[in-house]
Design a protein around this motif. Sequence first.
Motif, short mmCIF file in Angstrom:
data_model
loop_
_atom_site.label_atom_id
_atom_site.label_comp_id
_atom_site.label_asym_id
_atom_site.label_seq_id
_atom_site.Cartn_x
_atom_site.Cartn_y
_atom_site.Cartn_z
N LYS A 1 0.88 -1.18 0.00
CA LYS A 1 0.00 0.00 0.00
C LYS A 1 0.92 1.23 0.00
O LYS A 1 1.65 1.45 0.96
CB LYS A 1 -0.90 -0.03 1.23
N ILE A 2 0.90 1.99 -1.11
CA ILE A 2 1.81 3.13 -1.28
C ILE A 2 1.04 4.44 -1.16
O ILE A 2 0.06 4.67 -1.87
CB ILE A 2 2.54 3.06 -2.63
N TYR A 3 1.54 5.30 -0.26
CA TYR A 3 1.00 6.64 -0.09
C TYR A 3 1.99 7.63 -0.69
O TYR A 3 3.15 7.66 -0.32
CB TYR A 3 0.81 6.96 1.40
N TYR A 4 1.50 8.41 -1.63
CA TYR A 4 2.31 9.43 -2.30
C TYR A 4 2.11 10.71 -1.51
O TYR A 4 1.00 11.21 -1.35
CB TYR A 4 1.83 9.57 -3.74
N CYS A 5 3.20 11.26 -0.98
CA CYS A 5 3.13 12.40 -0.07
C CYS A 5 3.38 13.69 -0.85
O CYS A 5 4.47 13.91 -1.39
CB CYS A 5 4.18 12.21 1.02
N VAL A 6 2.36 14.54 -0.91
CA VAL A 6 2.42 15.79 -1.69
C VAL A 6 2.29 16.99 -0.76
O VAL A 6 1.67 16.92 0.29
CB VAL A 6 1.34 15.83 -2.78
#
Length: 119
Positions: free
Chosen positions: A75-80
């Motif tokens: 589960k990948i969370y892209y941090c913006v």
Amino acid sequence: MKQLMIADSSDVIRKVGRKILSELGYEVIEAASARDALLLCDKKLPDFMIVDAALDGALDLITNVRSIPEGKAVKIYYCVIEADLKTMMQGKRAGANDFLLKPFDRKILTQTFADRAAA
């Protein structure tokens, strides 16, 4: 214990994330570069990843993790930094599952990850 990787070039962000997420029951590993993160993933895939959008090679990192056998399960969370549609769509196309706004704090991380540590 679920394993979570924080891939971010900022020592402070990694340290804060490690402290909060460890308290939530995660085994937290850190990577200061996309290359380091990929090397760690080649050894053992984490259950979750937080990948900073500003990290050099962030999109390639996500794409490469997805190409590893069983990499689709991470589960990948892209941090913006801001809810920029273009940046978020690039992350989604690379294979990110979800997004986190940066800077994150205890409340955001707890809301996002508290119920997943033991699951």
